[in-house]
Structure formats: structure tokens, C-alpha cells
Design an enzyme around this catalytic site. Structure first.
Site, mmCIF file in Angstrom:
data_model
loop_
_atom_site.group_PDB
_atom_site.id
_atom_site.type_symbol
_atom_site.label_atom_id
_atom_site.label_comp_id
_atom_site.label_asym_id
_atom_site.label_seq_id
_atom_site.Cartn_x
_atom_site.Cartn_y
_atom_site.Cartn_z
ATOM 1 C CB THR A 86 10.086 -6.114 8.012
ATOM 2 O OG1 THR A 86 9.650 -5.292 8.484
ATOM 3 C CG2 THR A 86 8.692 -5.784 6.992
ATOM 4 C CB CYS A 116 3.872 -12.197 5.760
ATOM 5 S SG CYS A 116 3.425 -10.645 5.590
ATOM 6 C CG HIS A 117 7.066 -9.239 4.966
ATOM 7 N ND1 HIS A 117 5.999 -9.322 5.406
ATOM 8 C CD2 HIS A 117 7.564 -8.313 4.240
ATOM 9 C CE1 HIS A 117 6.004 -7.832 4.932
ATOM 10 N NE2 HIS A 117 6.999 -7.402 4.381
ATOM 11 N N GLY A 118 8.550 -14.081 5.602
ATOM 12 C CA GLY A 118 8.623 -15.307 5.426
ATOM 13 C C GLY A 118 9.640 -15.925 5.047
ATOM 14 C CD1 TRP A 120 12.236 -11.206 0.902
ATOM 15 C CD2 TRP A 120 12.380 -10.473 3.235
ATOM 16 N NE1 TRP A 120 12.732 -9.892 0.916
ATOM 17 C CE2 TRP A 120 12.630 -9.432 2.012
ATOM 18 C CE3 TRP A 120 12.319 -9.671 4.831
ATOM 19 C CZ2 TRP A 120 11.659 -8.245 3.051
ATOM 20 C CZ3 TRP A 120 11.856 -8.748 4.637
ATOM 21 C CH2 TRP A 120 11.758 -7.863 3.771
#
Length: 189
Positions: A86, A116-118, A120
Site C-alpha cells: 500500500t 495488488c495495490h500497484g 493505483w
């Protein structure tokens, strides 16, 4: 049977990451790419080392930074990997050079992969619109709000972007990015 190490045949891959990167999401894809013959470099917003994490909270050592994002160009690489955690993508989205690097890479048509959060990074670079993407569940609303079609699948490729949901998807993600990155034209370097 072809030589596995020749699949990527020296293609240069940028791994854009900052402090807070989820260790396994950088380490396992990098290993898969290097095992297939790629030359992978960690590109970041600060020199030295970046701090890795396990499950966002546990210190997981460091990775050496090979190059700074404001000193590289899309022309230096055939593909881009954006691991999650994150904190990592949150730091990257605050750095204009990192945002521009992601935007330029996606617009170039060269393969880009994120887990995953990549993803963003795609929101901040304004390149999610009209794309079919997946991510960690908490990122999906941001992707939808940025105009993406969000799906809950292990690995998704839409044009030149490949995404996965979580570390549980790493086997499928690693296999797919080797395939996608192998399709990238060789640069003139």
C-alpha cells in the site's frame, strides 16, 4: 524444448518501486523475468535502497536501487513492472516523474504489469479509463472511478496492461508477464 533463459533474451525491464513495496511482489516476478533471460532494474524515486515489507506491516529488508526514475526514459526498457504494497504506490503517485514514467510507458504500447495495490499507479497516471483491470479489493473503487472495467480474476491482460489481485496470484501473474514481455519488440539499445 526451447531454452527458458532465452525467452526474454536480454530484454530490459524496469521495476518501478519505492519504500513500502511488498517484498514478494517485487522478488518473485523479478526472479521469473530473470530466469527467462530478462535484465531487470529497480527504478525508484530516491537512490540507495528501498525498504520492503511483508503484508504491509512487517519489515522485510531492502532492495538496491539501480536507477532513478527522473534519469530514465521509456526508451531504456522494453517492459515495466509495478509491484504493490500500500505504501509503495502511494509514494510513487506523489512523484511527478514516476507518474509520467507510468503514463509514458502505457501510452508507448510497451507491456506493463502490475499486481495488488500497484494499479493505483494507473489511476494517478490517468491511463485506467476504458481498460479491463483487476487489483486488490480496496483499490477497485478507485479504478472504477477512474473509468476502468474492474473484474475479480486471477490475472487479466487488456492490450499492453496485465494485472493481478494479490500475492496468491503470483504463479499465474509471473507466467503471464513472461509471455507478455516476450512479445515486446526489442529496443535499439
Amino acid at each position: 524444448m526451447p531454452d527458458v533463459a532465452a525467452v526474454l533474451n536480454g530484454r530490459r525491464v524496469a521495476i518501478l518501486a519505492a519504500d513500502g513495496v511488498e517484498r514478494v511482489e517485487l522478488e518473485r516476478p523479478r526472479q521469473a523475468l530473470e530466469d527467462a533471460g530478462a535484465h531487470a532494474e529497480v527504478v525508484s524515486i530516491a537512490s540507495g535502497e528501498i525498504q520492503a515489507r511483508n503484508q504491509d506491516l512487517v519489515d522485510a529488508g531492502t532492495f538496491a536501487v539501480d536507477r532513478l526514475v527522473d534519469e530514465v526514459s521509456v526508451d531504456d526498457y522494453e517492459a515495466l513492472l509495478l509491484p504493490g504494497g500500500t505504501v509503495n504506490p502511494d509514494k510513487l503517485r506523489m512523484e511527478p516523474a514516476a507518474v509520467q514514467f507510468v503514463r509514458s510507458f502505457v501510452q508507448s504500447g510497451k507491456p506493463v504489469a502490475s499486481i495488488c495495490h500497484g494499479p493505483w499507479n494507473f489511476v494517478e497516471a490517468d491511463v485506467a479509463r476504458g481498460r479491463r483491470l483487476t487489483s486488490w479489493p480496496s483499490v477497485r473503487t478507485d479504478l472504477r472511478n477512474a473509468g476502468a472495467e474492474v473484474v475479480d480474476e486471477q490475472v487479466v491482460t487488456d492490450g499492453n496492461i496485465t494485472t493481478s489481485r494479490s500475492p496468491d496470484d503470483l504463479p499465474a501473474f509471473c507466467e503471464r508477464i513472461v509471455e507478455e514481455f516476450a512479445r515486446a519488440p526489442r529496443s535499439g539499445r
